[in-house]
Design a protein around this motif. Structure first.
Motif, PDB file in Angstrom:
ATOM      1  N   ARG A  88       0.958  -1.320  -0.037  1.00  0.00           N
ATOM      2  CA  ARG A  88      -0.047   0.293  -0.047  1.00  0.00           C
ATOM      3  C   ARG A  88       0.815   1.520   0.215  1.00  0.00           C
ATOM      4  NH1 ARG A  88      -5.541  -0.866   1.855  1.00  0.00           N
ATOM      5  NH2 ARG A  88      -6.110  -2.800   0.947  1.00  0.00           N
ATOM      6  N   PHE A  89       1.876   1.133   0.695  1.00  0.00           N
ATOM      7  CA  PHE A  89       3.010   2.452   0.889  1.00  0.00           C
ATOM      8  C   PHE A  89       3.311   2.672  -0.599  1.00  0.00           C
ATOM      9  CE2 PHE A  89       7.002   4.430   1.550  1.00  0.00           C
ATOM     10  CZ  PHE A  89       6.273   5.854   2.112  1.00  0.00           C
ATOM     11  N   LEU A  90       4.044   1.572  -1.249  1.00  0.00           N
ATOM     12  CA  LEU A  90       4.535   1.747  -2.553  1.00  0.00           C
ATOM     13  C   LEU A  90       3.729   2.375  -3.410  1.00  0.00           C
ATOM     14  CD1 LEU A  90       6.872  -1.475  -2.771  1.00  0.00           C
ATOM     15  CD2 LEU A  90       7.493   1.041  -2.310  1.00  0.00           C
ATOM     16  N   GLN A  91       2.351   1.923  -3.443  1.00  0.00           N
ATOM     17  CA  GLN A  91       1.251   2.555  -4.417  1.00  0.00           C
ATOM     18  C   GLN A  91       1.029   3.933  -4.204  1.00  0.00           C
ATOM     19  OE1 GLN A  91      -2.368   0.008  -3.364  1.00  0.00           O
ATOM     20  NE2 GLN A  91      -1.462  -1.922  -4.250  1.00  0.00           N
ATOM     21  N   LEU A  92       1.088   4.282  -2.896  1.00  0.00           N
ATOM     22  CA  LEU A  92       1.033   5.775  -2.642  1.00  0.00           C
ATOM     23  C   LEU A  92       2.110   6.516  -3.124  1.00  0.00           C
ATOM     24  CD1 LEU A  92      -0.045   5.871   1.184  1.00  0.00           C
ATOM     25  CD2 LEU A  92      -1.442   6.341  -0.756  1.00  0.00           C
ATOM     26  N   LEU A  93       3.236   6.068  -3.366  1.00  0.00           N
ATOM     27  CA  LEU A  93       4.448   6.575  -4.008  1.00  0.00           C
ATOM     28  C   LEU A  93       4.280   6.609  -5.581  1.00  0.00           C
ATOM     29  CD1 LEU A  93       7.836   5.379  -2.204  1.00  0.00           C
ATOM     30  CD2 LEU A  93       6.711   7.683  -2.033  1.00  0.00           C
ATOM     31  N   ARG A  94       3.707   5.622  -6.064  1.00  0.00           N
ATOM     32  CA  ARG A  94       3.338   5.281  -7.423  1.00  0.00           C
ATOM     33  C   ARG A  94       2.311   6.178  -8.233  1.00  0.00           C
ATOM     34  NH1 ARG A  94       5.358  -0.641  -6.675  1.00  0.00           N
ATOM     35  NH2 ARG A  94       7.550  -0.483  -6.638  1.00  0.00           N
ATOM     36  N   GLY A  95       1.489   6.674  -6.838  1.00  0.00           N
ATOM     37  CA  GLY A  95       0.167   7.098  -7.462  1.00  0.00           C
ATOM     38  C   GLY A  95       0.414   8.527  -7.764  1.00  0.00           C
ATOM     39  N   PRO A  96      -1.009   9.309  -7.890  1.00  0.00           N
ATOM     40  CA  PRO A  96      -1.045  10.575  -8.138  1.00  0.00           C
ATOM     41  C   PRO A  96      -0.547  11.353  -6.851  1.00  0.00           C
ATOM     42  CG  PRO A  96      -3.107   9.846  -7.476  1.00  0.00           C
ATOM     43  CD  PRO A  96      -2.546   8.538  -7.635  1.00  0.00           C
ATOM     44  N   VAL A  97      -0.099  12.625  -7.214  1.00  0.00           N
ATOM     45  CA  VAL A  97       0.623  13.647  -6.310  1.00  0.00           C
ATOM     46  C   VAL A  97       1.120  12.885  -5.148  1.00  0.00           C
ATOM     47  CG1 VAL A  97      -0.753  15.376  -6.838  1.00  0.00           C
ATOM     48  CG2 VAL A  97      -1.679  13.848  -5.004  1.00  0.00           C
ATOM     49  N   PRO A  98       2.304  11.984  -5.328  1.00  0.00           N
ATOM     50  CA  PRO A  98       3.065  11.175  -4.082  1.00  0.00           C
ATOM     51  C   PRO A  98       3.719  12.255  -3.322  1.00  0.00           C
ATOM     52  CG  PRO A  98       4.264  11.095  -6.349  1.00  0.00           C
ATOM     53  CD  PRO A  98       2.956  11.844  -6.526  1.00  0.00           C
ATOM     54  N   VAL A  99       4.183  13.418  -3.744  1.00  0.00           N
ATOM     55  CA  VAL A  99       4.810  14.472  -2.902  1.00  0.00           C
ATOM     56  C   VAL A  99       3.826  15.037  -1.440  1.00  0.00           C
ATOM     57  CG1 VAL A  99       6.149  16.446  -2.578  1.00  0.00           C
ATOM     58  CG2 VAL A  99       6.899  14.792  -4.209  1.00  0.00           C
ATOM     59  N   GLN A 100       2.620  15.312  -2.211  1.00  0.00           N
ATOM     60  CA  GLN A 100       1.692  16.017  -1.508  1.00  0.00           C
ATOM     61  C   GLN A 100       1.296  14.837  -0.442  1.00  0.00           C
ATOM     62  OE1 GLN A 100      -1.061  17.732  -4.581  1.00  0.00           O
ATOM     63  NE2 GLN A 100      -1.611  18.763  -2.859  1.00  0.00           N
ATOM     64  N   THR A 101       1.027  13.542  -0.850  1.00  0.00           N
ATOM     65  CA  THR A 101       0.773  12.666  -0.024  1.00  0.00           C
ATOM     66  C   THR A 101       1.724  12.481   1.269  1.00  0.00           C
ATOM     67  OG1 THR A 101      -0.443  11.286  -1.764  1.00  0.00           O
ATOM     68  CG2 THR A 101       0.334  10.093   0.218  1.00  0.00           C
ATOM     69  N   LEU A 102       3.031  12.374   0.806  1.00  0.00           N
ATOM     70  CA  LEU A 102       4.019  12.049   1.931  1.00  0.00           C
ATOM     71  C   LEU A 102       3.988  13.494   2.826  1.00  0.00           C
ATOM     72  CD1 LEU A 102       7.028  11.178  -0.419  1.00  0.00           C
ATOM     73  CD2 LEU A 102       5.765   9.717   1.522  1.00  0.00           C
ATOM     74  N   THR A 103       3.790  14.678   2.327  1.00  0.00           N
ATOM     75  CA  THR A 103       3.857  15.843   3.199  1.00  0.00           C
ATOM     76  C   THR A 103       2.497  15.877   4.011  1.00  0.00           C
ATOM     77  OG1 THR A 103       4.737  17.213   1.399  1.00  0.00           O
ATOM     78  CG2 THR A 103       3.404  18.356   3.135  1.00  0.00           C
ATOM     79  N   ARG A 104       1.447  15.220   3.636  1.00  0.00           N
ATOM     80  CA  ARG A 104       0.305  15.000   4.452  1.00  0.00           C
ATOM     81  C   ARG A 104       0.495  14.160   5.728  1.00  0.00           C
ATOM     82  NH1 ARG A 104      -3.675  14.688  -1.033  1.00  0.00           N
ATOM     83  NH2 ARG A 104      -3.820  17.081  -1.424  1.00  0.00           N
ATOM     84  N   MET A 105       1.064  13.052   5.086  1.00  0.00           N
ATOM     85  CA  MET A 105       1.246  11.913   6.071  1.00  0.00           C
ATOM     86  C   MET A 105       2.552  12.397   7.206  1.00  0.00           C
ATOM     87  SD  MET A 105       1.787   8.628   3.480  1.00  0.00           S
ATOM     88  CE  MET A 105       2.045   7.469   4.872  1.00  0.00           C
ATOM     89  N   ALA A 106       3.328  13.149   6.610  1.00  0.00           N
ATOM     90  CA  ALA A 106       4.286  13.792   7.770  1.00  0.00           C
ATOM     91  C   ALA A 106       3.490  14.791   8.773  1.00  0.00           C
ATOM     92  CB  ALA A 106       5.365  14.439   7.001  1.00  0.00           C
ATOM     93  N   ARG A 107       3.092  15.585   8.250  1.00  0.00           N
ATOM     94  CA  ARG A 107       2.130  16.582   9.100  1.00  0.00           C
ATOM     95  C   ARG A 107       1.056  16.020  10.001  1.00  0.00           C
ATOM     96  NH1 ARG A 107       1.929  21.597   4.608  1.00  0.00           N
ATOM     97  NH2 ARG A 107       4.230  22.057   4.970  1.00  0.00           N
TER      98      ARG A 107
END
Length: 881
Positions: free
Chosen positions: A411-430
């Protein structure tokens, strides 16, 4: 016991006002010192704030009753923070004098008597050392002022009577009531906008290094704003009471209260170490405050870094909970929204993404499902407050990657390969998810480095690097980056570069080489998630080598074929080069808004291009210097011919140029310099300047002149006076005793960019006169540099061609290069090359110099000359140039 305050006009006022004020000042100072001792002993900060307010109350009331007759009809209120009953050591004492409602025909003598009494009262307080702010209004005037200015209302709704009867209290309460001014909806919308604007004002670079404890994002003002909103919307400012009405959870209240106390303690200590009202954690006070709060240096973590990490983490949590509460206030005003289903798990509520079930998440995989849905929808305003709270409560159930199973890895790799991965990582971080998933990321969350080079915390820098990578991925034109847009599409798996960006600084703060530590972490992560050997090796290599390209470009001569060959040998192949170039650009630009500039863009682009050609040629076939010079000569010739220059004239112009220029210059630069030589007579000085395309303020300056002692120092001093910072200097010896120098410069202040014509005229005029009269301007060292002293390091090395390379590392300051050049001039040394690099407060400069023997020939510096130069440079760095 002492007698109570004596009213104005009564017997017993034997002490003069001056004597009273002196005694009050002494009493306040004694009580302040006692509170400071209690603070250092770890006393509860709320009790200290209340005690300070009561201490001030006693003196304010004594002065009031000394000056204002009881029959005056005036009432006295504490407002603002003082009204809340919490007063920091040097905070303002805000007072409201409430006057009776009077017709305009009131006797003028009565008004003058009242004004005289109040003037005496305020003078007493100022003489007693209290920083008083005051307003004198009737209840009607208070209502009018509050209606016109929201800040006035804010100060009034927390008013506290000091000397006021029931009628005055009621009148003031009615003047500020929601039925009279600023009903709940208008108050909420205005305060929310005020909060956003305040965050925007305090979100700049300097405040990231020196944050504002009161007004900055996540500061005490944010907590106070939530209280004010609650009071206006719910009718109570007690956040615990919001639990009963469903606006806050008990855990959220506890967290918010814990962070408020932490921030209050920081602010109290800051006032003490500053000795004045100070709200910004300036460099001047950070170390002092860290020591006062008991922090000590450890391996890999300075005391000041521990202090600041605590602040950044606290501010982040205040912002996170505050965003949830703002949503709930909005729903309290607007009413429950009609849900818009998305799928079986999620829905939209007034544009916010929400879980449909109260029991969400039932399993950790559903947390990643949330971010996948969020990434797929461009119409989501944010995360719904109830779901955000559910997510926070569920974080302990999310395993770290090393303990997770294959499903979560996928699932995590799917997030990295999906749309707007940087926004996703930023949201996850915050939202704290990334720190749970990758525990090493949690350790660098809020971690700052006590220097001027890194202006963000490690986690925020990492997110800035990822954001830059997303810019490259977008394909949109960004004039700051020459090659990034065309290189990105060649990446085989872009998610590998994102992983390298995520891990590149994750090893900081552990006391070792963060590149090696981060490389180890990245390898474990990639192996655990099941990446192939080739993919895992690439990510690991990028993290370990993420500083290689920047240090090579900035500290070595990338026009030297041997330098390029060595660098290309380490790189090995085109794929690594592409990834490392993009990561390096994103890393430098994400370190500080001021760090990335035209010259770093050009340096890295030139290094990338040269290395790509070396790899294409084959590492077994290194390019010789003569071959490079021949290629550049022919390319420059073609450019000149294209603009109508004949072969004979080209040969004449090239004859006036040093052979080393063809080895080290770019073809476009060589053609421009050749054109500048047209029409020059022997002995002439010619200066030309040109802007660097697409980079505002960046300039290239070319100087051709008969050589004289002190020429380099005069050029550097003149550029300094023009407000230009030298990024790189190339100092070449031309034919027949001439110099052939080029300087890459940027404006020290982007608001003041000199024109090319002005640069040319000023330099030519300076070089036409007595070079000894050209001196750098004297400047005061900026405040912030005083806190970052670097012990000077001076190293001498022999180079090819009988020159000595001088390596200097020291604290940067305005005019440093000009002073160094002057010191070299006083030592009668010739400068043949210079590489200038500045990293925050750290200057790392390289010079190739020679002495002149009795025959006028250049020679390397012997031991005596080296020691003399060392002494001269050390004296120069101390300001004795």
């Amino acid at each position: 016991m002492t007698a109570g305050p004596v009213r104005a006009g009564e017997a017993g006022t034997s002490a003069s006002d001056a004597e009273w004020a002196a005694q009050a000042r002494e009493t306040l100072a004694t009580e302040q010192a006692a509170l400071a001792a209690r603070f250092d002993a770890g006393a509860d900060v709320d009790r200290l704030l209340a005690a300070r307010a009561k201490s001030v109350d006693r003196q304010v009331l004594a002065a009031w009753r000394r000056c204002v007759p009881e029959a005056s009809g005036l009432a006295l209120f504490a407002v603002g923070g003082y009204g809340r009953g919490e007063l920091f050591p040097h905070s303002d004492v805000d007072l409201l004098v409430l006057t009776p409602e009077r017709p305009d025909t009131t006797d003028g003598s009565d008004r003058r008597t009242e004004e005289d009494a109040l003037s005496r009262f305020l003078t007493l307080l100022w003489d007693a050392g209290l920083p008083v702010g005051h307003a004198v209004r009737s209840a009607t005037q208070c209502g009018e002022a509050a209606e016109a200015d929201l800040t006035v209302l804010t100060s009034l709704i927390e008013s506290r009577p000091l000397d006021a009867d029931a009628g005055a209290r009621q009148a003031l309460g009615e003047a500020a009531a929601p039925a009279r001014v600023w009903p709940a909806r208008e108050f909420f919308e205005a305060k929310r906008q005020e909060l956003r604007e305040r965050h925007s004002r305090h979100g700049d670079t300097s405040d990231n290094l020196e944050p504002n404890l009161k007004e900055g994002p996540g500061g005490l003002r944010d907590v106070q704003t939530l209280h004010w909103m609650a009071l206006r919307i719910i009718g109570t400012s007690d956040l615990e009471s919001l639990i009963a009405v469903g606006q806050l959870g008990a855990d959220e209240v506890a967290s918010l209260e814990r962070e408020r106390i932490f921030l209050s303690r920081l602010r109290y200590g800051l006032h003490l170490v500053a000795g004045k009202r100070e709200e910004r954690l300036r460099f001047d006070y950070q170390k002092l405050l860290a020591a006062r709060l008991g922090h000590v240096d450890t391996d890999g973590s300075l005391a000041v870094e521990q202090l600041m990490q605590g602040f950044y983490r606290s501010a982040s949590l205040v912002q996170r909970i505050g965003e949830r509460l703002l949503q709930r206030f909005e729903e309290q005003i607007e009413g429950e929204p009609v849900p818009e289903p998305i799928d079986r798990l999620f829905e939209l509520r007034r544009g916010y993404l929400a879980a449909r079930e109260a029991e969400w998440p039932r399993e950790p995989a559903q947390i990643f499902d949330l971010f996948a849905v969020w990434a797929s929808r461009g119409d989501v305003r944010g995360l719904h407050s109830q779901t955000a709270r559910a997510l926070a409560e569920a974080l302990p159930s999310l395993p770290g990657f090393s303990a997770a199973g294959a499903l979560l890895h996928a699932r995590f790799l799917q997030l990295l390969r999906g749309p707007v991965p940087v926004q996703t990582l930023t949201r996850m971080a915050r939202l704290g998810v990334l720190g749970r998933w990758i525990p090493a990321f949690a350790r660098v969350s809020g971690r700052m480095q006590f220097d001027l080079f890194h202006v963000y915390t490690v986690d925020q820098h990492t997110l800035a690097v990822l954001k830059n990578l997303s810019i490259f991925a977008s394909g949109e034109h960004d004039e700051r980056f020459t090659l990034a847009r065309e290189i990105w599409p060649r990446l085989r798996k872009p998610e590998l570069l994102l992983l390298a960006g995520l891990f590149h600084d994750i090893g900081k703060g552990r006391g070792g080489d963060h590149s090696e530590l981060g490389g180890d972490d990245a390898r474990v992560f990639c192996d655990t998630l099941g990446l192939s050997e080739a993919d895992a090796s690439l990510v690991e290599w990028l993290v370990r080598k993420h500083l290689l390209m920047s240090t090579t470009a900035q500290k070595q001569d990338i026009t030297d074929p041997e330098v390029i060959h060595r660098f290309a040998t380490v790189i090995g192949d085109r794929e690594r080069l592409d990834h490392l170039y993009l990561l390096t650009c994103a890393d430098i630009a994400g370190t500080s808004p001021k760090l990335w500039n035209a010259w770093k863009d050009r340096l890295l682009a030139d290094l990338y291009t040269a290395t790509r050609l070396a790899l294409r040629r084959g590492l077994e076939h290194p390019l010789a210097a003569a071959e490079r010079a021949a290629e550049n000569r022919e390319a420059a010739r073609a450019m000149l011919a294209a603009f109508g220059t004949g072969d004979d004239e080209i040969e004449v112009l090239f004859a006036r140029m040093p052979e080393s220029a063809f080895r080290r210059g770019r073809p476009d630069q060589l053609a421009w310099q050749a054109t500048a030589l047209r029409g020059m007579a022997p002995g002439d000085t010619r200066v030309r300047a040109r802007p660097v395309a697409a980079h505002a303020g960046a300039m290239e300056v070319f100087v051709h002149s008969p050589d004289r002692d002190g020429l380099f120092a005069a050029i550097v001093a003149t550029l300094d006076r023009l407000g230009l910072a030298i990024q790189q200097a190339r100092v070449l010896d031309g034919p027949e005793g001439t110099i052939f120098d080029s300087f890459e410069v940027i404006p020290s202040d982007p608001r003041h960019i000199p024109a090319a014509e002005d640069i040319e005229q000023r330099l030519e005029a300076a070089l036409a006169g007595d070079l000894d009269e050209v001196k750098p301007p004297r400047r005061t060292q900026p405040r912030h540099l005083r806190h970052f002293r670097i012990a000077p390091q001076i190293v001498f090395d022999a180079t090819r061609g009988g020159r000595t390379q001088v390596s200097l590392v020291c604290t940067d300051r305005p005019g440093l290069l000009a002073d160094i050049a002057r010191a070299l001039r006083h030592q009668a040394l010739r400068v043949h090359d210079a590489r200038i690099a500045t990293f925050g407060e750290r200057a790392e400069d390289l010079f190739q110099v020679t002495a002149v023997d009795d025959n006028g020939s250049d020679r390397a510096l012997d031991d005596n000359r080296q020691e003399a130069l060392r002494a001269a440079l050390l004296a120069c760095l101390e300001g004795d140039c």
